[in-house]
Design a protein around this motif. Structure first.
Motif, PDB file in Angstrom:
ATOM      1  N   GLN A   1       0.828  -1.203   0.000  1.00 31.26           N
ATOM      2  CA  GLN A   1       0.000   0.000   0.000  1.00 31.26           C
ATOM      3  C   GLN A   1       0.868   1.261   0.000  1.00 31.26           C
ATOM      4  O   GLN A   1       0.628   2.202  -0.756  1.00 31.26           O
ATOM      5  CB  GLN A   1      -0.917  -0.006   1.227  1.00 31.26           C
ATOM      6  CG  GLN A   1      -2.030  -1.031   1.165  1.00 31.26           C
ATOM      7  CD  GLN A   1      -2.739  -1.178   2.494  1.00 31.26           C
ATOM      8  OE1 GLN A   1      -2.135  -1.072   3.562  1.00 31.26           O
ATOM      9  NE2 GLN A   1      -4.044  -1.430   2.444  1.00 31.26           N
ATOM     10  N   GLN A   2       1.896   1.260   0.835  1.00 34.36           N
ATOM     11  CA  GLN A   2       2.736   2.445   0.959  1.00 34.36           C
ATOM     12  C   GLN A   2       3.550   2.708  -0.301  1.00 34.36           C
ATOM     13  O   GLN A   2       3.733   3.854  -0.702  1.00 34.36           O
ATOM     14  CB  GLN A   2       3.655   2.302   2.177  1.00 34.36           C
ATOM     15  CG  GLN A   2       2.890   2.389   3.499  1.00 34.36           C
ATOM     16  CD  GLN A   2       3.771   2.168   4.716  1.00 34.36           C
ATOM     17  OE1 GLN A   2       4.628   1.294   4.732  1.00 34.36           O
ATOM     18  NE2 GLN A   2       3.572   2.971   5.751  1.00 34.36           N
ATOM     19  N   GLU A   3       4.005   1.656  -0.954  1.00 31.14           N
ATOM     20  CA  GLU A   3       4.791   1.865  -2.174  1.00 31.14           C
ATOM     21  C   GLU A   3       3.913   2.344  -3.334  1.00 31.14           C
ATOM     22  O   GLU A   3       4.394   2.951  -4.281  1.00 31.14           O
ATOM     23  CB  GLU A   3       5.550   0.596  -2.565  1.00 31.14           C
ATOM     24  CG  GLU A   3       4.693  -0.516  -3.135  1.00 31.14           C
ATOM     25  CD  GLU A   3       5.521  -1.732  -3.528  1.00 31.14           C
ATOM     26  OE1 GLU A   3       5.013  -2.555  -4.313  1.00 31.14           O
ATOM     27  OE2 GLU A   3       6.670  -1.871  -3.063  1.00 31.14           O
ATOM     28  N   LEU A   4       2.589   2.087  -3.230  1.00 29.75           N
ATOM     29  CA  LEU A   4       1.653   2.570  -4.247  1.00 29.75           C
ATOM     30  C   LEU A   4       1.112   3.960  -3.919  1.00 29.75           C
ATOM     31  O   LEU A   4       0.321   4.522  -4.678  1.00 29.75           O
ATOM     32  CB  LEU A   4       0.479   1.594  -4.387  1.00 29.75           C
ATOM     33  CG  LEU A   4       0.805   0.230  -5.018  1.00 29.75           C
ATOM     34  CD1 LEU A   4      -0.391  -0.706  -4.886  1.00 29.75           C
ATOM     35  CD2 LEU A   4       1.199   0.390  -6.479  1.00 29.75           C
ATOM     36  N   GLY A   5       1.535   4.494  -2.786  1.00 29.55           N
ATOM     37  CA  GLY A   5       1.079   5.820  -2.402  1.00 29.55           C
ATOM     38  C   GLY A   5      -0.268   5.835  -1.704  1.00 29.55           C
ATOM     39  O   GLY A   5      -0.878   6.891  -1.531  1.00 29.55           O
ATOM     40  N   ILE A   6      -0.758   4.664  -1.317  1.00 27.87           N
ATOM     41  CA  ILE A   6      -2.020   4.582  -0.578  1.00 27.87           C
ATOM     42  C   ILE A   6      -1.722   4.886   0.880  1.00 27.87           C
ATOM     43  O   ILE A   6      -0.925   4.195   1.515  1.00 27.87           O
ATOM     44  CB  ILE A   6      -2.659   3.182  -0.726  1.00 27.87           C
ATOM     45  CG1 ILE A   6      -2.963   2.890  -2.191  1.00 27.87           C
ATOM     46  CG2 ILE A   6      -3.920   3.074   0.105  1.00 27.87           C
ATOM     47  CD1 ILE A   6      -3.423   1.466  -2.456  1.00 27.87           C
TER      48      ILE A   6
END
Length: 246
Positions: A175-180
């Motif tokens: 999630q964090q690497e996708l900017g979520i």
């Protein structure tokens, strides 16, 4: 497999080196080394070393297998969510995800080894107490079977708990690497004794689930936690994609 091997080994050793009271009843006058307890202890140590060595060899491969399965399931689930939102993403093993997976593998290797080590220690304790008290082999066999059942339940709990934790950690990294940056808390409705506060978090905001910062965690019972972090927690995170809430 280990239980059957242990049971066969212990029964054979017990017959070869029975406790003094049983040996006298059977008319035995001497022991191979003068002490059935010492003979049994040495035999148990040899057997324990063999099994611990086997677990040392297989623990990392088994841990990698579980982590890879958890990562695969997490990626499929997140891909499906993104696809419904109109996004097609091809996941790669990035630095953050790899770091999370390696940490999970390390933790699982230790847990797998601890299950074997603790079980063997408890088996040795049962056998030596049986020798000391002069119990018969049938009684000892029942105790060993009961101990195996307890160990099996503990192993099942650890496997389920670690799967939940691995899924949570890997999902968070994705999630964090996708900017979520935000997610909703979702209760699984599984388990016989659900945590009331987790159910309430899932039912908040009109039943959509409590919104929380992925990097920080969700404030529940006075602490910031993530779904699947606590023992037996089967809750999940529903990613919030800006503009796609409806």
């Amino acid at each position: 497999m280990m239980h059957r091997s242990l049971l066969y080994f212990v029964q054979a050793q017990y017959r070869a080196n029975p406790p003094p009271s049983l040996a006298q009843d059977a008319g035995w006058e001497a022991f191979r080394d003068g002490s059935p307890a010492n003979a049994m202890r040495r035999a148990m140590h040899r057997m324990s070393r063999r099994w611990l060595k086997a677990f040392d060899k297989g623990a990392e491969d088994l841990a990698k297998y579980f982590v890879d399965r958890a990562a695969g399931a997490t990626d499929v689930q997140l891909k499906d969510i993104l696809k419904k939102a109109g996004f097609t993403v091809e996941f790669r093993t990035t630095y953050d995800v790899n770091n999370a997976m390696q940490a999970a593998i390390g933790e699982n290797v230790g847990l797998i080894k601890s299950i074997a080590s603790q079980h063997l220690t408890e088996v040795e304790g049962l056998v030596m107490r049986s020798m000391q008290d002069g119990r018969d082999l049938a009684t000892l066999t029942q105790e060993l079977t009961h101990r195996y059942q307890l160990t099996s339940r503990r192993a099942s709990f650890i496997a389920r708990d670690q799967a939940n934790k691995m899924t949570s950690v890997i999902n968070r990294a994705r999630q964090q690497e996708l900017g979520i940056t935000q997610a909703r808390w979702c209760h699984s409705h599984g388990g016989k004794q659900p945590r009331k506060s987790h159910v309430e978090a899932s039912q908040s905001d009109g039943g959509k689930g409590k919104v929380y910062d992925i990097a920080k965690g969700c404030l529940i019972d006075g602490e910031y936690i993530w779904p699947g972090q606590l023992p037996n927690c089967r809750c999940t995170a529903q990613s919030i994609i800006p503009g796609m809430e409806d």
